[in-house]
Scaffold this motif. Structure first.
Motif, PDB file in Angstrom:
ATOM      1  N   ALA A   1       0.882  -1.204   0.028  1.00 30.07           N
ATOM      2  CA  ALA A   1       0.114   0.164   0.030  1.00 30.07           C
ATOM      3  C   ALA A   1       0.748   1.330  -0.131  1.00 30.07           C
ATOM      4  N   ALA A   2       0.270   2.227  -0.676  1.00 34.64           N
ATOM      5  CA  ALA A   2       0.900   3.457  -0.692  1.00 34.64           C
ATOM      6  C   ALA A   2       1.176   4.261   0.688  1.00 34.64           C
ATOM      7  N   THR A   3       2.059   5.003   0.922  1.00 33.94           N
ATOM      8  CA  THR A   3       2.169   5.844   2.048  1.00 33.94           C
ATOM      9  C   THR A   3       2.038   7.336   1.646  1.00 33.94           C
ATOM     10  N   ALA A   4       2.228   8.149   2.807  1.00 35.02           N
ATOM     11  CA  ALA A   4       2.473   9.609   2.558  1.00 35.02           C
ATOM     12  C   ALA A   4       3.545   9.988   1.805  1.00 35.02           C
ATOM     13  N   ARG A   5       4.555   9.034   1.612  1.00 33.50           N
ATOM     14  CA  ARG A   5       5.962   9.445   1.016  1.00 33.50           C
ATOM     15  C   ARG A   5       6.107   8.668  -0.424  1.00 33.50           C
ATOM     16  N   THR A   6       4.759   8.102  -1.049  1.00 36.22           N
ATOM     17  CA  THR A   6       4.734   7.533  -2.039  1.00 36.22           C
ATOM     18  C   THR A   6       4.206   8.666  -3.098  1.00 36.22           C
ATOM     19  N   TYR A   7       4.897   8.673  -4.246  1.00 37.95           N
ATOM     20  CA  TYR A   7       4.828   9.408  -5.583  1.00 37.95           C
ATOM     21  C   TYR A   7       4.753   8.561  -6.812  1.00 37.95           C
ATOM     22  N   CYS A   8       3.641   9.005  -7.574  1.00 38.92           N
ATOM     23  CA  CYS A   8       3.713   8.114  -9.019  1.00 38.92           C
ATOM     24  C   CYS A   8       3.336   8.916  -9.964  1.00 38.92           C
TER      25      CYS A   8
ATOM     26  N   LYS B   1      16.697  -0.238 -14.498  1.00 35.18           N
ATOM     27  CA  LYS B   1      17.354  -0.339 -13.272  1.00 35.18           C
ATOM     28  C   LYS B   1      18.700   0.691 -12.989  1.00 35.18           C
ATOM     29  N   ASN B   2      19.314   0.858 -14.374  1.00 35.83           N
ATOM     30  CA  ASN B   2      20.407   1.759 -14.366  1.00 35.83           C
ATOM     31  C   ASN B   2      19.999   3.297 -14.082  1.00 35.83           C
ATOM     32  N   VAL B   3      18.733   3.458 -14.426  1.00 35.71           N
ATOM     33  CA  VAL B   3      18.197   5.042 -14.325  1.00 35.71           C
ATOM     34  C   VAL B   3      17.966   4.942 -12.722  1.00 35.71           C
ATOM     35  N   GLU B   4      17.219   3.841 -12.090  1.00 32.96           N
ATOM     36  CA  GLU B   4      16.749   3.960 -10.755  1.00 32.96           C
ATOM     37  C   GLU B   4      17.872   4.113  -9.941  1.00 32.96           C
ATOM     38  N   ASN B   5      19.217   3.431 -10.111  1.00 30.94           N
ATOM     39  CA  ASN B   5      20.271   3.539  -9.454  1.00 30.94           C
ATOM     40  C   ASN B   5      20.724   5.066  -9.479  1.00 30.94           C
ATOM     41  N   LEU B   6      20.704   5.559 -10.679  1.00 27.32           N
ATOM     42  CA  LEU B   6      21.073   6.974 -10.956  1.00 27.32           C
ATOM     43  C   LEU B   6      20.315   8.020  -9.836  1.00 27.32           C
ATOM     44  N   LEU B   7      18.841   7.777  -9.737  1.00 32.13           N
ATOM     45  CA  LEU B   7      18.263   8.530  -9.103  1.00 32.13           C
ATOM     46  C   LEU B   7      18.329   8.476  -7.489  1.00 32.13           C
ATOM     47  N   ILE B   8      18.386   7.134  -6.953  1.00 34.93           N
ATOM     48  CA  ILE B   8      18.105   6.904  -5.576  1.00 34.93           C
ATOM     49  C   ILE B   8      19.112   7.746  -4.705  1.00 34.93           C
ATOM     50  N   GLY B   9      18.651   8.402  -3.910  1.00 34.33           N
ATOM     51  CA  GLY B   9      19.592   9.094  -2.853  1.00 34.33           C
ATOM     52  C   GLY B   9      19.804  10.946  -3.314  1.00 34.33           C
ATOM     53  N   ASN B  10      19.051  11.151  -4.484  1.00 37.55           N
ATOM     54  CA  ASN B  10      19.074  12.269  -4.917  1.00 37.55           C
ATOM     55  C   ASN B  10      17.705  12.908  -5.121  1.00 37.55           C
ATOM     56  N   CYS B  11      17.950  14.217  -5.266  1.00 34.08           N
ATOM     57  CA  CYS B  11      16.574  15.119  -5.374  1.00 34.08           C
ATOM     58  C   CYS B  11      16.468  15.424  -6.907  1.00 34.08           C
ATOM     59  N   LEU B  12      15.307  15.502  -7.344  1.00 29.92           N
ATOM     60  CA  LEU B  12      15.107  15.548  -8.983  1.00 29.92           C
ATOM     61  C   LEU B  12      15.321  16.861  -9.122  1.00 29.92           C
ATOM     62  N   THR B  13      16.099  17.208 -10.092  1.00 31.99           N
ATOM     63  CA  THR B  13      16.421  18.563 -10.887  1.00 31.99           C
ATOM     64  C   THR B  13      16.330  18.268 -12.342  1.00 31.99           C
TER      65      THR B  13
ATOM     66  N   ASN C   1      11.455  14.219   1.929  1.00 33.98           N
ATOM     67  CA  ASN C   1      11.938  15.763   1.963  1.00 33.98           C
ATOM     68  C   ASN C   1      12.871  15.905   0.480  1.00 33.98           C
ATOM     69  N   GLY C   2      11.884  15.626  -0.477  1.00 36.66           N
ATOM     70  CA  GLY C   2      12.772  15.557  -1.883  1.00 36.66           C
ATOM     71  C   GLY C   2      13.415  14.927  -2.226  1.00 36.66           C
ATOM     72  N   ARG C   3      14.279  13.889  -1.541  1.00 39.55           N
ATOM     73  CA  ARG C   3      15.088  13.016  -1.645  1.00 39.55           C
ATOM     74  C   ARG C   3      14.309  11.507  -2.162  1.00 39.55           C
TER      75      ARG C   3
END
Lengths: 286, 165
Positions: free
Chosen positions: A174-181, A227-239, A206-208
């Protein structure tokens, strides 16, 4: 364009249905919504001696929240997914994808479990089950088992289902308050098979980006996770810069097929465009 | 093997009992056994939308169902909708806006429109087009069909507003 003659039974329980399949020596097919099976029978791509109608089995119906999971009965119809408040709250990605599934009349009959069992690589629900990390509950005479979506889609129309097995339900975290899609697809005509489609499910604090799954449909013989894109994004904020990098990285994840209308490079381009759009409009859970 | 199966269903308000071969589609059953030929057979594979009927008040493809699966269901065909005057205004709007030429797709178009307008809201043109995405028309180019459905939706809402006033 007419199906070969067959026998028809409507069992009263999953157990009875599984037994009917076993008794037919494998020359049988389960029918629920029938929106893909009936044309396949009419074209004689399939010609089982027995149809086992499971559409009305009570135990295959219903949407419910169990603990931190949304349970979707296999015979739940597409329009029920589309209209369900429970799905909107707990699996908003499925709500978004549902309006892209075929045409309204098909959505009135087609079932969620049927879509997964067919495993059409251009279908929305198999791909989004993978994006959501769903568990697929399978019934068989040997007992129930559960398979993760990541291990379920094996090839073109090929799944982990063994002959006679049946999807009983699908469990979605189930989605949580931190789930975005976000979900979208590009097609020549609304309701047509997508040239490229994609859905993203992410946990953002918090944006991360803490966790993210990006799955593409209609780009290969199964749903494809980037998966490569996912690994690039994890831990970062979207810019905007990071989204551009993600689009460049996508080539490492996808190797789409080409045909006369849609060359592979065009499909790749459309996938990059789609990825950029979706990352730019991830929405919080309502 | 392949024996006929007894079914009982409601078609256009009447209870019907019949023996059907499992391979008989609902379209063929309606057209050949029931003589309800307003349900058309076009592609017979769920693409063209000419065979739409209502099952339990929702439009579905009669070509993507076997008659045995409709056992116990409430089926309504274009003949049923027409005779209970549920779509008289839609038919009039189609006529006045020239929303049909050969007419082959029209029963299916009316079924989709009936389903869309049953909510009582006035849909956007985009929503109307989305709903019609599973209905093929090779004559009109769709514009007139969208017009006719939109006008019917507005007229129905105006009538409701007047009645409330």
């Amino acid at each position: 364009m007419k199906a070969r003659a067959f026998d028809y039974v409507r069992p009263h329980s999953v157990e009875e249905a599984l037994q009917a399949f076993a008794n037919a020596d494998g020359d049988a097919a389960y029918i629920a919504g029938g929106q893909s099976l009936v044309p396949a029978l009419a074209l004689r791509l399939q010609a089982p001696a027995l149809l086992i109608d499971i559409a009305r089995l009570e135990e295959l119906h219903g949407l419910s929240v169990i603990g931190d999971h949304l349970r979707i009965g296999a015979a739940t119809r597409h329009f029920e997914i589309l209209n369900s408040g429970l799905v909107r709250t707990h699996a908003p990605l499925l709500s978004k994808a549902a309006s892209f599934v075929a045409h309204p009349a098909i959505r009135n009959r087609g079932t969620f479990g049927g879509s997964l069992a067919l495993a059409d690589p251009a279908s929305e629900f198999p791909a989004m089950s993978l994006a959501l990390g769903a568990e697929i509950e399978i019934a068989s005479l040997a007992g129930n088992r559960s398979v993760a979506a990541a291990d379920f889609f094996l090839g073109l129309y090929e799944t982990a289902l063994q002959p006679g097995e049946m999807i009983r339900a699908v469990h979605v975290p189930a989605a949580t308050a931190r789930t975005y899609c976000a979900f979208d697809e590009l097609a020549r005509r609304r309701g047509d098979y997508a040239l490229v489609g994609s859905g993203i499910n992410a946990e953002i604090d918090n944006g991360r980006i803490e966790r993210i799954r990006i799955v593409f449909l209609a780009v290969g013989s199964t749903p494809v996770q980037a998966k490569n894109v996912e690994n690039l994004l994890i831990g970062n904020c979207l810019t905007p810069e990071l989204i551009r990098k993600a689009q460049e990285t996508l080539e490492a994840d996808l190797d789409p097929p080409g045909d006369e209308q849609t060359p592979a490079e065009m499909r790749m381009h459309l996938a990059r465009v789609l990825l950029g759009r979706l990352l730019g409009r991830l929405e919080a859970t309502p | 093997m392949n024996s006929r199966i007894a079914i009982a269903l409601t078609i256009n308000g009447e209870i019907v009992e019949a023996l059907v071969a499992p391979r008989t589609t609902l379209t063929d059953f309606l057209r050949q056994d029931m003589q309800l030929t307003g349900t058309h057979t076009g592609c017979e594979m769920g693409v063209c939308g000419a065979c739409l009927v209502l099952i339990d008040d929702r439009p579905v493809h009669a070509c993507l169902m076997f008659a045995v699966q409709a056992d116990g269901c409430v089926v309504e065909t274009i003949e049923g909708l027409t005779s209970r005057k549920a779509i008289a205004d839609l038919q009039k709007a189609f006529h006045e806006r020239n929303a049909l030429q050969c007419g082959f797709c029209t029963p299916g178009m009316l079924m989709s429109a009936y389903g869309l307008l049953s909510s009582g809201d006035v849909p956007s043109r985009e929503e109307i087009r989305d709903t019609l995405s599973g209905n093929y028309c090779r004559c009109t180019g769709y514009e007139a069909i969208v017009d006719a459905i939109e006008r019917t939706a507005r007229d129905r809402q105006n009538t409701e507003t007047r009645e409330e006033a």
